[in-house]
Design an enzyme around this catalytic site. Structure first.
Site, PDB file in Angstrom:
ATOM      1  N   ILE A   1       0.827  -1.210   0.000  1.00 24.71           N
ATOM      2  CA  ILE A   1       0.000   0.000   0.000  1.00 24.71           C
ATOM      3  C   ILE A   1       0.867   1.269   0.000  1.00 24.71           C
ATOM      4  O   ILE A   1       0.394   2.344  -0.381  1.00 24.71           O
ATOM      5  CB  ILE A   1      -0.955  -0.015   1.220  1.00 24.71           C
ATOM      6  CG1 ILE A   1      -2.179   0.837   0.963  1.00 24.71           C
ATOM      7  CG2 ILE A   1      -0.244   0.393   2.495  1.00 24.71           C
ATOM      8  CD1 ILE A   1      -3.302   0.588   1.949  1.00 24.71           C
TER       9      ILE A   1
ATOM     10  N   GLU B   1       6.404  -4.891  11.087  1.00 25.21           N
ATOM     11  CA  GLU B   1       5.241  -4.153  11.580  1.00 25.21           C
ATOM     12  C   GLU B   1       3.982  -4.998  11.580  1.00 25.21           C
ATOM     13  O   GLU B   1       3.099  -4.812  12.421  1.00 25.21           O
ATOM     14  CB  GLU B   1       5.016  -2.904  10.722  1.00 25.21           C
ATOM     15  CG  GLU B   1       6.107  -1.863  10.905  1.00 25.21           C
ATOM     16  CD  GLU B   1       5.947  -0.677   9.969  1.00 25.21           C
ATOM     17  OE1 GLU B   1       5.069  -0.716   9.090  1.00 25.21           O
ATOM     18  OE2 GLU B   1       6.719   0.283  10.131  1.00 25.21           O
ATOM     19  N   VAL B   2       3.860  -5.882  10.617  1.00 26.29           N
ATOM     20  CA  VAL B   2       2.663  -6.725  10.528  1.00 26.29           C
ATOM     21  C   VAL B   2       3.051  -8.142  10.937  1.00 26.29           C
ATOM     22  O   VAL B   2       3.957  -8.745  10.344  1.00 26.29           O
ATOM     23  CB  VAL B   2       2.072  -6.712   9.103  1.00 26.29           C
ATOM     24  CG1 VAL B   2       0.851  -7.627   9.023  1.00 26.29           C
ATOM     25  CG2 VAL B   2       1.702  -5.283   8.679  1.00 26.29           C
TER      26      VAL B   2
ATOM     27  N   HIS C   1       5.719 -12.252   5.963  1.00 28.02           N
ATOM     28  CA  HIS C   1       5.619 -11.771   4.590  1.00 28.02           C
ATOM     29  C   HIS C   1       6.992 -11.473   4.034  1.00 28.02           C
ATOM     30  O   HIS C   1       7.906 -11.122   4.773  1.00 28.02           O
ATOM     31  CB  HIS C   1       4.741 -10.516   4.500  1.00 28.02           C
ATOM     32  CG  HIS C   1       5.131  -9.442   5.458  1.00 28.02           C
ATOM     33  ND1 HIS C   1       4.777  -9.462   6.794  1.00 28.02           N
ATOM     34  CD2 HIS C   1       5.860  -8.319   5.296  1.00 28.02           C
ATOM     35  CE1 HIS C   1       5.268  -8.394   7.396  1.00 28.02           C
ATOM     36  NE2 HIS C   1       5.943  -7.688   6.509  1.00 28.02           N
TER      37      HIS C   1
ATOM     38  N   HIS D   1       8.890  -9.068   1.199  1.00 27.20           N
ATOM     39  CA  HIS D   1       8.798  -7.934   0.285  1.00 27.20           C
ATOM     40  C   HIS D   1       9.570  -8.282  -0.977  1.00 27.20           C
ATOM     41  O   HIS D   1      10.704  -8.763  -0.895  1.00 27.20           O
ATOM     42  CB  HIS D   1       9.454  -6.691   0.898  1.00 27.20           C
ATOM     43  CG  HIS D   1       8.804  -6.194   2.152  1.00 27.20           C
ATOM     44  ND1 HIS D   1       8.007  -5.074   2.190  1.00 27.20           N
ATOM     45  CD2 HIS D   1       8.845  -6.663   3.430  1.00 27.20           C
ATOM     46  CE1 HIS D   1       7.592  -4.860   3.429  1.00 27.20           C
ATOM     47  NE2 HIS D   1       8.091  -5.812   4.201  1.00 27.20           N
TER      48      HIS D   1
HETATM   49  P1  AMP Z   1       6.902  -4.937   7.585  1.00 28.75           P
HETATM   50  O1  AMP Z   1       7.501  -3.683   8.130  1.00 28.75           O
HETATM   51  O2  AMP Z   1       7.932  -5.862   7.000  1.00 28.75           O
HETATM   52  O3  AMP Z   1       5.998  -5.624   8.590  1.00 28.75           O
HETATM   53  O4  AMP Z   1       6.027  -4.492   6.346  1.00 28.75           O
HETATM   54  C1  AMP Z   1       4.647  -4.292   6.396  1.00 28.75           C
HETATM   55  C2  AMP Z   1       4.253  -3.719   5.065  1.00 28.75           C
HETATM   56  O5  AMP Z   1       2.840  -3.849   4.918  1.00 28.75           O
HETATM   57  C3  AMP Z   1       4.575  -2.232   4.866  1.00 28.75           C
HETATM   58  O6  AMP Z   1       5.431  -2.076   3.745  1.00 28.75           O
HETATM   59  C4  AMP Z   1       3.200  -1.583   4.633  1.00 28.75           C
HETATM   60  O7  AMP Z   1       3.237  -0.544   3.686  1.00 28.75           O
HETATM   61  C5  AMP Z   1       2.383  -2.772   4.151  1.00 28.75           C
HETATM   62  N1  AMP Z   1       0.938  -2.676   4.355  1.00 28.75           N
HETATM   63  C6  AMP Z   1       0.281  -2.357   5.494  1.00 28.75           C
HETATM   64  N2  AMP Z   1      -1.039  -2.406   5.314  1.00 28.75           N
HETATM   65  C7  AMP Z   1      -1.237  -2.790   4.030  1.00 28.75           C
HETATM   66  C8  AMP Z   1      -2.404  -3.038   3.226  1.00 28.75           C
HETATM   67  N3  AMP Z   1      -3.634  -2.886   3.712  1.00 28.75           N
HETATM   68  N4  AMP Z   1      -2.214  -3.409   1.944  1.00 28.75           N
HETATM   69  C9  AMP Z   1      -0.977  -3.551   1.446  1.00 28.75           C
HETATM   70  N5  AMP Z   1       0.155  -3.354   2.141  1.00 28.75           N
HETATM   71  C10 AMP Z   1       0.030  -2.972   3.412  1.00 28.75           C
END
Ligand code: AMP
Length: 130
Positions: free
Chosen positions: A40, A105-106, A110, A112
């Site tokens: 996003i 963060e999530v 995942h 990237h």
């Molecule tokens: P990380 O810091 O590795 O956990 O990356 C989390 C990523 O999720 C970040 O690059 C955010 O921009 C991305 N992100 C968060 N919410 C969404 C969403 N709803 N759709 C797509 N990407 C997202």
């Protein structure tokens, strides 16, 4: 099983909600093991997130507890996404953040996938030891 520094899986995390179709995503690829969609907040011309379909908090959780077929299926999906996006020839970068120091963060594992331009150094250079 809890993962130190990350915690237990939360079914309300944003990627769990995307997997359930509760919130939209720009889907790039899907198979039995993985879903890929555009980040996003892209940090490169191509910035795709590839997530396993299972409830894995982090790479630590995934590596320790996922079945071999799921691990193989997930990494094959990562390769398939890059191929589908025609990135094999110019090249691309994979990044996987884990826990606090990794900047995760999530709390749904995942990867990237970045591409579409030369991506420069792997990490910001700091003074020795920094
Ligand atoms: P990380 O810091 O590795 O956990 O990356 C989390 C990523 O999720 C970040 O690059 C955010 O921009 C991305 N992100 C968060 N919410 C969404 C969403 N709803 N759709 C797509 N990407 C997202």
């Amino acid at each position: 099983m809890p993962v130190k520094g990350v915690g237990e899986y939360d079914d309300q995390n944003i990627f769990a909600r995307i997997l359930r179709g509760e919130i939209p995503c720009q889907k790039v690829y899907e198979d039995a093991w993985a879903l890929a969609f555009n980040d996003i907040s892209p940090q490169a011309p191509v910035h795709v997130l590839v997530i396993p379909k299972g409830r894995w908090v982090s790479i630590a959780d995934f590596a320790a507890h996922a079945a071999d077929a799921e691990i193989a299926g997930f990494w094959r999906a990562v390769g398939a996404v890059a191929k589908q996006l025609d990135l094999e020839e110019p090249g691309y970068r994979l990044l996987l953040n884990m826990g606090e120091h990794g900047g995760q963060e999530v709390a749904h594992m995942h990867v990237h996938l970045f591409g579409g331009r030369p991506l420069g150094r792997m990490l910001e250079r700091r003074a020795a030891g920094g």
